[in-house]
Scaffold this motif. Structure first.
Motif, PDB file in Angstrom:
ATOM      1  N   TRP A  80      40.775 -28.022  14.016  1.00  0.00           N
ATOM      2  CA  TRP A  80      40.577 -26.581  14.158  1.00  0.00           C
ATOM      3  C   TRP A  80      40.586 -26.181  15.632  1.00  0.00           C
ATOM      4  CZ3 TRP A  80      41.259 -22.898  10.801  1.00  0.00           C
ATOM      5  CH2 TRP A  80      41.107 -23.150   9.444  1.00  0.00           C
ATOM      6  N   LEU A  81      39.933 -26.967  16.475  1.00  0.00           N
ATOM      7  CA  LEU A  81      39.904 -26.665  17.908  1.00  0.00           C
ATOM      8  C   LEU A  81      41.309 -26.710  18.510  1.00  0.00           C
ATOM      9  CD1 LEU A  81      38.344 -26.151  20.537  1.00  0.00           C
ATOM     10  CD2 LEU A  81      38.115 -28.644  20.776  1.00  0.00           C
ATOM     11  N   ILE A  82      42.074 -27.730  18.177  1.00  0.00           N
ATOM     12  CA  ILE A  82      43.454 -27.840  18.664  1.00  0.00           C
ATOM     13  C   ILE A  82      44.280 -26.647  18.192  1.00  0.00           C
ATOM     14  CG2 ILE A  82      45.599 -29.175  18.473  1.00  0.00           C
ATOM     15  CD1 ILE A  82      43.787 -31.714  18.407  1.00  0.00           C
ATOM     16  N   SER A  83      44.085 -26.252  16.954  1.00  0.00           N
ATOM     17  CA  SER A  83      44.825 -25.103  16.415  1.00  0.00           C
ATOM     18  C   SER A  83      44.487 -23.825  17.152  1.00  0.00           C
ATOM     19  CB  SER A  83      44.523 -24.935  14.929  1.00  0.00           C
ATOM     20  OG  SER A  83      44.938 -26.071  14.222  1.00  0.00           O
ATOM     21  N   TYR A  84      43.214 -23.608  17.445  1.00  0.00           N
ATOM     22  CA  TYR A  84      42.810 -22.416  18.207  1.00  0.00           C
ATOM     23  C   TYR A  84      43.422 -22.431  19.605  1.00  0.00           C
ATOM     24  CZ  TYR A  84      39.308 -21.443  14.601  1.00  0.00           C
ATOM     25  OH  TYR A  84      38.674 -21.156  13.417  1.00  0.00           O
ATOM     26  N   ILE A  85      43.389 -23.591  20.236  1.00  0.00           N
ATOM     27  CA  ILE A  85      43.941 -23.703  21.596  1.00  0.00           C
ATOM     28  C   ILE A  85      45.452 -23.446  21.584  1.00  0.00           C
ATOM     29  CG2 ILE A  85      44.428 -25.322  23.477  1.00  0.00           C
ATOM     30  CD1 ILE A  85      41.653 -26.595  22.858  1.00  0.00           C
ATOM     31  N   LEU A  86      46.165 -24.053  20.639  1.00  0.00           N
ATOM     32  CA  LEU A  86      47.621 -23.862  20.564  1.00  0.00           C
ATOM     33  C   LEU A  86      47.986 -22.417  20.247  1.00  0.00           C
ATOM     34  CD1 LEU A  86      48.734 -27.112  18.699  1.00  0.00           C
ATOM     35  CD2 LEU A  86      49.081 -26.535  21.117  1.00  0.00           C
ATOM     36  N   THR A  87      47.244 -21.798  19.348  1.00  0.00           N
ATOM     37  CA  THR A  87      47.516 -20.408  18.995  1.00  0.00           C
ATOM     38  C   THR A  87      47.227 -19.487  20.178  1.00  0.00           C
ATOM     39  OG1 THR A  87      47.031 -20.845  16.684  1.00  0.00           O
ATOM     40  CG2 THR A  87      46.948 -18.543  17.392  1.00  0.00           C
ATOM     41  N   ALA A  88      46.121 -19.700  20.856  1.00  0.00           N
ATOM     42  CA  ALA A  88      45.790 -18.889  22.037  1.00  0.00           C
ATOM     43  C   ALA A  88      46.856 -19.064  23.123  1.00  0.00           C
ATOM     44  CB  ALA A  88      44.409 -19.269  22.570  1.00  0.00           C
ATOM     45  N   THR A  89      47.295 -20.303  23.307  1.00  0.00           N
ATOM     46  CA  THR A  89      48.339 -20.572  24.303  1.00  0.00           C
ATOM     47  C   THR A  89      49.630 -19.845  23.939  1.00  0.00           C
ATOM     48  OG1 THR A  89      47.376 -22.748  24.746  1.00  0.00           O
ATOM     49  CG2 THR A  89      49.651 -22.397  25.447  1.00  0.00           C
ATOM     50  N   ALA A  90      50.000 -19.891  22.672  1.00  0.00           N
ATOM     51  CA  ALA A  90      51.217 -19.203  22.225  1.00  0.00           C
ATOM     52  C   ALA A  90      51.088 -17.700  22.445  1.00  0.00           C
ATOM     53  CB  ALA A  90      51.500 -19.514  20.764  1.00  0.00           C
ATOM     54  N   LEU A  91      49.963 -17.121  22.051  1.00  0.00           N
ATOM     55  CA  LEU A  91      49.777 -15.676  22.202  1.00  0.00           C
ATOM     56  C   LEU A  91      49.754 -15.258  23.668  1.00  0.00           C
ATOM     57  CD1 LEU A  91      47.179 -15.045  19.354  1.00  0.00           C
ATOM     58  CD2 LEU A  91      49.629 -14.497  19.359  1.00  0.00           C
ATOM     59  N   ILE A  92      49.121 -16.049  24.512  1.00  0.00           N
ATOM     60  CA  ILE A  92      49.118 -15.760  25.953  1.00  0.00           C
ATOM     61  C   ILE A  92      50.538 -15.859  26.507  1.00  0.00           C
ATOM     62  CG2 ILE A  92      48.381 -16.641  28.214  1.00  0.00           C
ATOM     63  CD1 ILE A  92      45.689 -17.379  26.803  1.00  0.00           C
ATOM     64  N   SER A  93      51.290 -16.863  26.069  1.00  0.00           N
ATOM     65  CA  SER A  93      52.683 -17.009  26.510  1.00  0.00           C
ATOM     66  C   SER A  93      53.524 -15.798  26.109  1.00  0.00           C
ATOM     67  CB  SER A  93      53.308 -18.274  25.922  1.00  0.00           C
ATOM     68  OG  SER A  93      52.648 -19.409  26.383  1.00  0.00           O
ATOM     69  N   TYR A  94      53.320 -15.328  24.866  1.00  0.00           N
ATOM     70  CA  TYR A  94      54.060 -14.140  24.410  1.00  0.00           C
ATOM     71  C   TYR A  94      53.687 -12.920  25.254  1.00  0.00           C
ATOM     72  CZ  TYR A  94      55.344 -16.757  20.201  1.00  0.00           C
ATOM     73  OH  TYR A  94      55.848 -17.688  19.323  1.00  0.00           O
ATOM     74  N   CYS A  95      52.403 -12.765  25.544  1.00  0.00           N
ATOM     75  CA  CYS A  95      51.961 -11.627  26.368  1.00  0.00           C
ATOM     76  C   CYS A  95      52.572 -11.689  27.765  1.00  0.00           C
ATOM     77  CB  CYS A  95      50.435 -11.592  26.464  1.00  0.00           C
ATOM     78  SG  CYS A  95      49.620 -11.134  24.921  1.00  0.00           S
ATOM     79  N   ILE A  96      52.564 -12.868  28.371  1.00  0.00           N
ATOM     80  CA  ILE A  96      53.165 -13.037  29.700  1.00  0.00           C
ATOM     81  C   ILE A  96      54.658 -12.746  29.637  1.00  0.00           C
ATOM     82  CG2 ILE A  96      53.759 -14.727  31.482  1.00  0.00           C
ATOM     83  CD1 ILE A  96      50.996 -16.042  30.878  1.00  0.00           C
ATOM     84  N   PHE A  97      55.304 -13.268  28.613  1.00  0.00           N
ATOM     85  CA  PHE A  97      56.741 -13.042  28.446  1.00  0.00           C
ATOM     86  C   PHE A  97      57.044 -11.555  28.334  1.00  0.00           C
ATOM     87  CE2 PHE A  97      60.329 -12.354  25.572  1.00  0.00           C
ATOM     88  CZ  PHE A  97      61.338 -12.910  26.327  1.00  0.00           C
ATOM     89  N   PHE A  98      56.350 -10.861  27.417  1.00  0.00           N
ATOM     90  CA  PHE A  98      56.622  -9.443  27.192  1.00  0.00           C
ATOM     91  C   PHE A  98      56.263  -8.583  28.407  1.00  0.00           C
ATOM     92  CE2 PHE A  98      56.737 -10.501  22.604  1.00  0.00           C
ATOM     93  CZ  PHE A  98      57.967  -9.939  22.321  1.00  0.00           C
ATOM     94  N   SER A  99      55.305  -9.010  29.194  1.00  0.00           N
ATOM     95  CA  SER A  99      54.954  -8.227  30.376  1.00  0.00           C
ATOM     96  C   SER A  99      55.948  -8.439  31.525  1.00  0.00           C
ATOM     97  CB  SER A  99      53.532  -8.548  30.833  1.00  0.00           C
ATOM     98  OG  SER A  99      53.459  -9.877  31.310  1.00  0.00           O
ATOM     99  N   ASN A 100      56.742  -9.498  31.439  1.00  0.00           N
ATOM    100  CA  ASN A 100      57.676  -9.801  32.525  1.00  0.00           C
ATOM    101  C   ASN A 100      59.141  -9.489  32.227  1.00  0.00           C
ATOM    102  OD1 ASN A 100      56.116 -10.938  34.770  1.00  0.00           O
ATOM    103  ND2 ASN A 100      55.452 -12.394  33.218  1.00  0.00           N
ATOM    104  N   ILE A 101      59.495  -9.235  30.968  1.00  0.00           N
ATOM    105  CA  ILE A 101      60.904  -8.981  30.676  1.00  0.00           C
ATOM    106  C   ILE A 101      61.253  -7.535  30.996  1.00  0.00           C
ATOM    107  CG2 ILE A 101      60.966 -10.708  28.840  1.00  0.00           C
ATOM    108  CD1 ILE A 101      61.149  -8.397  26.817  1.00  0.00           C
ATOM    109  N   ASN A 102      62.539  -7.286  31.092  1.00  0.00           N
ATOM    110  CA  ASN A 102      63.042  -5.933  31.275  1.00  0.00           C
ATOM    111  C   ASN A 102      62.578  -5.108  30.076  1.00  0.00           C
ATOM    112  OD1 ASN A 102      64.670  -3.602  31.144  1.00  0.00           O
ATOM    113  ND2 ASN A 102      66.350  -4.622  32.212  1.00  0.00           N
ATOM    114  N   LYS A 103      61.837  -4.060  30.332  1.00  0.00           N
ATOM    115  CA  LYS A 103      61.244  -3.251  29.252  1.00  0.00           C
ATOM    116  C   LYS A 103      62.312  -2.638  28.342  1.00  0.00           C
ATOM    117  CE  LYS A 103      57.239  -4.142  30.927  1.00  0.00           C
ATOM    118  NZ  LYS A 103      57.124  -5.547  31.077  1.00  0.00           N
TER     119      LYS A 103
END
Length: 167
Positions: A80-103
């Motif tokens: 469960w801990l690994i799953s939370y960490i991986l999911t949080a990492t994925a969501l943070i990556s998506y947020c970083i990606f969407f904040s940096n791409i051409n809008k």
């Protein structure tokens, strides 16, 4: 639908290659999240986002069903801990990606436009003959609904092309 892959193939080859490519793209996308597959000729934007969300959700669904298993009983808290960490990492990556791409491209992640619709739109909207002629580089199933329109365009442009002999 949009099952037939964009490659310019015909008959049973087109169907077999389409099946193979759709499965490959789906598996790769579900496990890696490659954003390039959001292209309408591959998965499409909305289907890509849906696939990413369902991939994250199925992780927790699988863990929920595994909790009752004696085999993994001692490891569940760690899983469960690994799953939370991986999911949080994925969501943070998506947020970083969407904040940096051409809008201007964000809408491409939520569109329901199919490959065939994109092919037809590109043909109709381009003024340049070279760009319009890209329609011949994709499977004709994507543009068979405008076959007569394409045929008329070719007949209209043919004398000019014969005179200019474009590459």
């Amino acid at each position: 639908g949009d099952f037939i892959y964009w490659l310019r193939l015909e008959g049973i080859t087109s169907i077999l290659v389409s099946l193979l490519m759709r499965v490959i793209v789906k598996v790769i996308t579900d496990f890696t999240g490659i954003v390039h597959f959001r292209n309408q000729c591959e998965l499409g934007g909305a289907q890509w986002v849906f696939g990413q969300l369902t991939s994250l959700a199925t992780l927790f669904i699988a863990l929920h069903f595994t909790e009752d298993s004696e085999k993994f009983h001692n490891e569940m808290s760690r899983l469960w801990l690994i799953s939370y960490i991986l999911t949080a990492t994925a969501l943070i990556s998506y947020c970083i990606f969407f904040s940096n791409i051409n809008k201007g491209y964000i809408h491409t992640f939520f569109t329901f436009v199919t490959g065939g619709q994109m092919t037809i739109r590109n043909f109709r909207e381009h003024e340049d003959d070279g760009l319009k002629s890209d329609i011949f580089n994709v499977n004709k199933n994507q543009w068979k609904s405008i076959y007569d329109e394409v045929k008329d365009w070719v007949w209209q442009k043919w004398p000019k092309w014969m005179e200019e002999k474009p590459a």
